[in-house]
Design a protein around this motif. Structure first.
Motif, short mmCIF file in Angstrom:
data_model
loop_
_atom_site.label_atom_id
_atom_site.label_comp_id
_atom_site.label_asym_id
_atom_site.label_seq_id
_atom_site.Cartn_x
_atom_site.Cartn_y
_atom_site.Cartn_z
N UNK A 83 0.83 -1.21 0.00
CA UNK A 83 0.00 0.00 0.00
C UNK A 83 0.86 1.26 0.00
N UNK A 84 1.94 1.25 0.79
CA UNK A 84 2.84 2.42 0.78
C UNK A 84 3.48 2.60 -0.59
N UNK A 85 3.85 1.48 -1.22
CA UNK A 85 4.46 1.58 -2.55
C UNK A 85 3.49 2.18 -3.56
N UNK A 86 2.22 1.80 -3.49
CA UNK A 86 1.22 2.36 -4.41
C UNK A 86 1.05 3.86 -4.18
N UNK A 87 1.06 4.25 -2.91
CA UNK A 87 0.83 5.67 -2.60
C UNK A 87 1.98 6.56 -3.04
N UNK A 88 3.21 6.08 -2.91
CA UNK A 88 4.35 6.94 -3.24
C UNK A 88 4.82 6.75 -4.68
N UNK A 89 4.21 5.83 -5.41
CA UNK A 89 4.62 5.59 -6.79
C UNK A 89 4.26 6.79 -7.67
N UNK A 90 5.07 7.09 -8.68
CA UNK A 90 4.74 8.19 -9.60
C UNK A 90 3.49 7.86 -10.40
N UNK A 91 2.83 8.86 -10.95
CA UNK A 91 1.55 8.63 -11.66
C UNK A 91 1.68 7.67 -12.84
N UNK A 92 2.85 7.65 -13.50
CA UNK A 92 2.99 6.81 -14.69
C UNK A 92 3.18 5.34 -14.35
N UNK A 93 3.43 5.02 -13.09
CA UNK A 93 3.68 3.63 -12.69
C UNK A 93 2.38 2.97 -12.26
N UNK A 94 2.10 1.80 -12.81
CA UNK A 94 0.88 1.08 -12.44
C UNK A 94 0.99 0.55 -11.01
N UNK A 95 -0.16 0.39 -10.37
CA UNK A 95 -0.18 -0.13 -9.01
C UNK A 95 0.39 -1.54 -8.96
N UNK A 96 0.13 -2.32 -9.98
CA UNK A 96 0.61 -3.69 -10.03
C UNK A 96 2.14 -3.76 -10.02
N UNK A 97 2.78 -2.85 -10.76
CA UNK A 97 4.24 -2.84 -10.77
C UNK A 97 4.80 -2.20 -9.50
N UNK A 98 4.11 -1.18 -8.98
CA UNK A 98 4.60 -0.48 -7.80
C UNK A 98 4.74 -1.42 -6.61
N UNK A 99 3.76 -2.31 -6.42
CA UNK A 99 3.83 -3.18 -5.25
C UNK A 99 4.96 -4.20 -5.37
N UNK A 100 5.42 -4.46 -6.59
CA UNK A 100 6.47 -5.47 -6.75
C UNK A 100 7.86 -4.92 -6.45
N UNK A 101 8.01 -3.60 -6.47
CA UNK A 101 9.33 -3.02 -6.23
C UNK A 101 9.85 -3.35 -4.83
N UNK A 102 9.10 -3.10 -3.75
CA UNK A 102 9.65 -3.45 -2.42
C UNK A 102 9.87 -4.95 -2.24
N UNK A 103 9.07 -5.77 -2.90
CA UNK A 103 9.25 -7.21 -2.74
C UNK A 103 10.46 -7.72 -3.53
N UNK A 104 10.77 -7.08 -4.65
CA UNK A 104 12.02 -7.40 -5.33
C UNK A 104 13.21 -7.03 -4.45
N UNK A 105 13.10 -5.91 -3.74
CA UNK A 105 14.16 -5.52 -2.81
C UNK A 105 14.28 -6.53 -1.66
N UNK A 106 13.16 -7.07 -1.20
CA UNK A 106 13.19 -8.08 -0.15
C UNK A 106 13.91 -9.34 -0.61
N UNK A 107 13.68 -9.75 -1.85
CA UNK A 107 14.36 -10.93 -2.36
C UNK A 107 15.86 -10.68 -2.49
N UNK A 108 16.24 -9.50 -2.97
CA UNK A 108 17.66 -9.17 -3.02
C UNK A 108 18.28 -9.15 -1.62
N UNK A 109 17.54 -8.64 -0.66
CA UNK A 109 18.03 -8.63 0.72
C UNK A 109 18.20 -10.04 1.26
N UNK A 110 17.31 -10.95 0.87
CA UNK A 110 17.43 -12.35 1.28
C UNK A 110 18.73 -12.96 0.75
N UNK A 111 19.02 -12.72 -0.52
CA UNK A 111 20.24 -13.26 -1.11
C UNK A 111 21.48 -12.66 -0.43
N UNK A 112 21.45 -11.36 -0.18
CA UNK A 112 22.61 -10.70 0.44
C UNK A 112 22.79 -11.17 1.88
#
Length: 569
Positions: A83-112
């Motif tokens: 929800x935070x990702x959707x709210x702070x996402x720029x207008x051109x970014x779809x909600x579906x893609x916005x929510x995936x950004x923090x979760x991609x970061x979580x996966x990278x954090x898991x690997x690191x």
């Protein structure tokens, strides 16, 4: 006399894996699945539905509702992140893609976190290889780096990680927070400040992700190991006491947080359920952690004297503790695959410590099996894609048409270029691995990790339109919208689950209301199980059946559409 450790490693065997290659492998694994993919049935679209409701202000943040239904799990953090990702996402970014950004970061954090955790475990005195009489053994720093590289490769190679780690659900949050906690305990003797931050974030994240019991058990187990394995790390009693106090305080704080938010729930299944499902559980354990679990078993055998020694060796006992609790959760809770997911970093850590003890014949067997398995899989993916695009060979195209009726193949030049580059990279890697006898101990896991990445990348490029069609609610919702016609107004729902509600609201932009005998909606959507309608609605006579709309790839998953017979109401 037995050597103090089964690891006999030369300096030549710990040459580092090039950082650019490891970084490229991680990017190739993480990005596909987070870009261009629809929310799939059913955990993915359900979590996305709650995120949309929170972002739009339609439901409270501490007790979110979707179609009037609370979440099946009590974890709130995943919904908040989306929800935070959707709210702070720029207008051109779809909600579906916005929510995936923090979760991609979580996966990278898991690997690191997995890499750094294993790196510091491998620096423990008990993990070091045998010192040679005339020198030439691996240096501690290079040895730790090679073992950490092997652990990261083993984690990426696990077959069960691919799909679940690319969903926007609380289970990925639990995985990343468990990896953070693993790093915090593993690196305590070396990085106290970073470990304190990771400990607080990991414990709080696990609790808010709906796993307070797992957080408490992992912290308690780590506290016991901290003092039991005191001889395997160079730490004073005072520092160890501070770490113990930090673990105890974080456990207490997490427990209080879970109590204040009412997150404590017990989902333990009975012994009869475990015995009834033992075959499916055995299959899950067999494939989910492949190929890490055979190597982990080999580690337990070759390092058995160190495991059962009085001194205690944290590089073995810590991953065993984390993995054992995860397997216990898998056997005692449901869904089993998502309960096993947080144990994969620990399984990969154990697998990495098998590398210094592998015989050449075992390493060759791993290479040949991996080469045949992933090359055959990649070839099958390419053949079916070519059949969809050209109609030749005819049989694969006919099979797809039968399994996914109505699917129209799509061509993407970008997807083709990415798939070609990945396939050529795989061929080059196979040539590199077979060209000469490579000395580094991590060589046995290069092909499994790269093969798993290749398969996932090909599926998420060449097959992505087909998988979206087969695993998304989009085609079914589009059929519902077509049957409703323009401007349908409000729609009552009956016995729809959370995933169906989320899909109808997102894909169809429909205004849904729960069933109300006094409602004025002219349309009713019911799940296929709500038949006959008279068994569930007292005013069933007012509704006229219009259509039965199923998902194209699952005829047993269908919706019933009704229209009110007295539209003047």
């Amino acid at each position: 006399m037995h050597p103090p450790t089964p690891a006999i490693v030369t300096q030549n065997a710990v040459s580092p894996l090039p950082r650019w290659a490891l970084t490229l492998l991680c990017i190739a694994y993480v990005v596909p699945g987070f870009v261009g993919r629809d929310p799939w049935k059913s955990a993915d679209i359900t979590a996305f539905g709650y995120m949309l409701e929170l972002a739009r202000g339609h439901t409270p943040w501490l007790s979110p509702l979707l179609g009037g239904m609370p979440p099946e799990t009590e974890g709130l953090l995943a919904y908040w992140l989306g929800a935070w990702a959707i709210r702070i996402a720029p207008p051109w970014m779809s909600a579906e893609f916005a929510v995936r950004v923090p979760f991609a970061a979580l996966l990278l954090m898991t690997l690191a976190a997995t890499w750094y955790g294993v790196h510091y475990l491998a620096r423990s005195p008990g993990a070091q290889p045998v010192a040679f009489a005339f020198g030439g053994e691996a240096s501690p720093t290079d040895y730790a780096r090679a073992i950490a590289d092997g652990a990261l490769l083993a984690l990426i190679a696990c077959l069960g990680l691919a799909q679940l780690s690319h969903e926007v659900t609380g289970h990925l949050v639990q995985l990343s927070c468990t990896a953070l906690l693993f790093f915090a305990v593993a690196a305590m003797p070396y990085r106290p400040v970073a470990c304190t931050v990771a400990l607080v974030l990991g414990m709080a994240g696990l609790t808010l992700a709906g796993a307070p019991a797992l957080a408490a058990l992992l912290s308690t187990g780590s506290l016991v190991l901290l003092f039991h394995a005191s001889g395997s790390c160079s730490a004073t009693d005072r520092r160890r006491s501070w770490w113990g106090a930090a673990l105890a305080a974080s456990t207490l704080a997490a427990a209080l947080m879970a109590w204040s938010l009412d997150l404590w729930r017990w989902r333990i299944v009975g012994l009869d359920s475990v015995l009834r499902d033992w075959q499916s559980l055995a299959r899950l354990l067999l494939w989910f952690g492949w190929p890490a679990w055979p190597l982990a078993l080999w580690t337990m055998w070759r390092w058995r004297r160190q495991i059962f020694s009085r001194q205690g060796h944290r590089h073995l006992l810590l991953p065993l503790c984390f993995l054992g609790l995860s397997i216990a959760a898998t056997l005692g809770t449901r869904p089993a695959d998502r309960a096993l997911l947080p144990g994969l970093p620990a399984m990969a850590a154990l697998a990495a410590f098998a590398l210094p003890t592998l015989r050449r014949s075992v390493a060759a067997l791993i290479d040949w099996f991996t080469l045949l398995f992933f090359s055959t899989s990649a070839l099958a993916i390419w053949v079916i894609w070519i059949a969809l695009q050209t109609g030749f060979p005819a049989k694969p195209a006919a099979n797809v048409a039968k399994l996914a009726p109505g699917f129209v193949p799509q061509f993407s030049a970008l997807a083709l270029l990415v798939a070609l580059a990945a396939s050529l990279g795989w061929c080059g890697l196979v040539w590199w691995r077979a060209a000469r006898d490579r000395a580094p101990i991590w060589k046995s896991l290069v092909l499994p990790a790269s093969g798993a990445t290749l398969g996932w990348l090909l599926l998420m490029t060449l097959w992505l339109p087909l998988l979206n069609y087969a695993r998304s609610y989009g085609p079914q919702v589009r059929s519902v919208v077509a049957a409703l016609g323009p401007a349908p107004g409000c729609i009552q729902t009956l016995r729809l689950n959370r995933a169906q509600v989320a899909a109808l609201q997102y894909h169809g932009r429909l205004s849904l209301q729960r069933t109300d005998p006094q409602g004025a909606c002219q349309w009713l959507l019911a799940d296929g199980t709500a038949w006959p309608l008279s068994a569930y609605m007292p005013d069933a006579a007012q509704w006229e059946f219009q259509a039965s709309i199923s998902r194209p790839t699952d005829k047993n998953d269908y919706l019933l559409l009704f229209r009110r017979t007295n539209p003047e109401r």
